[in-house]
Enzyme design. Structure first.
Site: not given
Length: 477
Positions: A44, A220
């Site tokens: 991420d 997402e």
């Protein structure tokens, strides 16, 4: 007789101009040089380029217990930059588990970190939170917890990112709607300050396609990039294993970004696993810019193996990776493929046909313009298969295949290990014969012969004329 002589000279000069090929300017977006993976066991990831000339790196640590920062003056320097822990999870209660997907932003003279966290009493009660610092150096401490980002739904929410379009600051994030049978959807809202949204959020995308619902129904990790009056919002889809991939939303920068009809959703993923390059589950991306400010850089994570034992979230080996983001002639981004580990590839544009690139088509090397299949036109420089001080050009989407001379023609073929192949796939890299800012490739096996195009096909031939030297000159992009 003088006017006649002058006229003859003028005609001769004009004729000479006709045979001199047009000179290509130095590319507006030259090649970048990075190596993957950039950072191991960091998912991420975000790389933020600040006005102080530094890059700031943050990412999810596999222990899910802290927020880290690195700083360097180059993207490559982040790989070895010391890592500072700026915040650790709470011992009890909220912000006590699953510390995920931090992002750092500099807004109105202060630093802000957005992140997701669960609770010690319910690790899946994931919500979004914000830290603030007034320090000039965000690695130096002094972080204040600004609390939870409140949304109309008190539900699973994560992956907050913020951006400004048309002078308005927005927050985009992923959240579960209890009324929809999905794990998460992507939303956007205006912000009244860096830790507060205003008005009613807009749901931009719900996972519906098969590539968005493999394993889990997930949209997402939104990330925004702007170019040419358009805004593009990438997002991640499906489970965090090899099914993980990127989708894309597009809108006009002057449209109402809170109106879902302003956005167009791509029906196909724009970035997916690639068996040939050994990269699986590329996703949760962000964007940054190169050191010279001339190239857009895609930042993302993936794994270098497909099969995972147990829950993918328990596997620590997602790695941060970077590669150049290219742009199609219609103004849309071209993500290409997740490239192989090692040196990042580049494209070779023709000096005298700057809109055309070397590519392979059924393994024959040629010049072509505006290719949707970006990876066909990407190569990377590796140590020459033969000779001393030579280089070889390896195909990006066919690792182990190299640009080589075969009976004077240029082909992209698999290295068969023979001396003949290695010799024919090795070149001396020279300054461009028609432009020293470019590059030319002299054959190792046939000295004095160069890689050049003729009738838009690639050959290895002697070059003696001005035109031939132009044909043998390329720019790396």
């Amino acid at each position: 007789m003088l006017p006649t002589a002058l006229t003859a000279v003028a005609v001769l000069a004009a004729a000479q101009l006709l045979v001199v090929p047009a000179q290509a300017a130095t590319p507006a977006s030259p090649a970048v040089s990075y190596a993957n993976p950039l950072v191991n066991q960091r998912a991420d990831a975000q790389i933020y380029k600040h006005t102080d000339g530094s890059y700031y790196f943050t990412a999810t640590a596999p222990e899910y217990d802290r927020i880290i920062l690195r700083r360097a003056t180059t993207i490559r320097g982040l790989s070895t930059a010391p890592e500072t822990v700026i915040w650790t999870k709470h011992a009890t209660g909220e912000m006590g588990a699953h510390i995920w997907a931090p992002e750092i932003h500099f807004i109105d003279g202060k630093w802000y970190v957005y992140f997701a966290a669960g609770s010690t009493t319910d690790v899946w009660k994931i919500r979004m939170y914000v830290l603030e610092s007034s320090a000039a150096n965000p690695l130096g401490g002094g972080w204040t917890e600004k609390g939870k980002i409140a949304t109309p739904m008190d539900s699973f929410a994560l992956d907050a990112t913020t951006f400004v379009v048309g002078g308005t600051r927005y927050l985009s994030w992923a959240q579960q709607d209890p009324a929809i049978a999905t794990n998460s959807n992507v939303y956007v809202a205006k912000m009244s300050n860096p830790w507060t949204i205003s008005g009613t959020p807009t749901r931009l995308t719900v996972p519906t396609y098969g590539w968005e619902t493999a394993g889990f129904k997930v949209n997402e990790g939104p990330a925004l990039i702007q170019r040419g009056g358009m805004v593009f919002l990438s997002y991640s889809a499906s489970a965090t294993d090899s099914n993980y991939c990127l989708g894309l939303l597009s809108a006009s920068a002057t449209s109402d970004l809170l109106n879902p009809t302003s956005w167009t959703k791509s029906p196909r993923p724009v970035f997916t696993s690639n068996t040939a390059t050994g990269q699986y589950g590329p996703g949760h991306n962000q964007f940054t810019t190169s050191e010279d400010g001339k190239s857009d850089i895609l930042v993302y994570h993936d794994r270098n193996y497909k099969d995972i034992t147990g829950d993918p979230l328990d596997d620590p080996n997602r790695r941060t990776r970077v590669q150049k983001l290219y742009w199609n002639s219609d103004g849309t981004p071209n993500f290409g493929i997740p490239v192989a580990d090692g040196a990042t590839p580049f494209r070779l544009s023709s000096y005298n046909y700057p809109d055309r690139y070397i590519r392979h088509w059924e393994y024959r090397a040629r010049l072509e313009a505006d290719m949707a299949n970006l990876a066909d036109s990407q190569f990377r420089t590796v140590t020459g298969l033969s000779g001393s001080g030579t280089v070889s050009l390896e195909s990006a989407n066919f690792p182990g295949y190299y640009l080589r001379s075969r009976n004077g023609e240029a082909w992209v073929e698999k290295n068969d290990g023979t001396t003949a192949f290695k010799d024919s796939a090795s070149f001396h890299q020279r300054a461009g014969l028609a432009d020293p800012a470019g590059v030319s490739y002299e054959s190792y096996s046939d000295p004095g012969q160069y890689l050049r195009h003729y009738d838009f096909l690639l050959h290895v031939q002697p070059v003696s004329t001005t035109l031939a030297k132009a044909d043998a000159t390329f720019h790396r992009q």
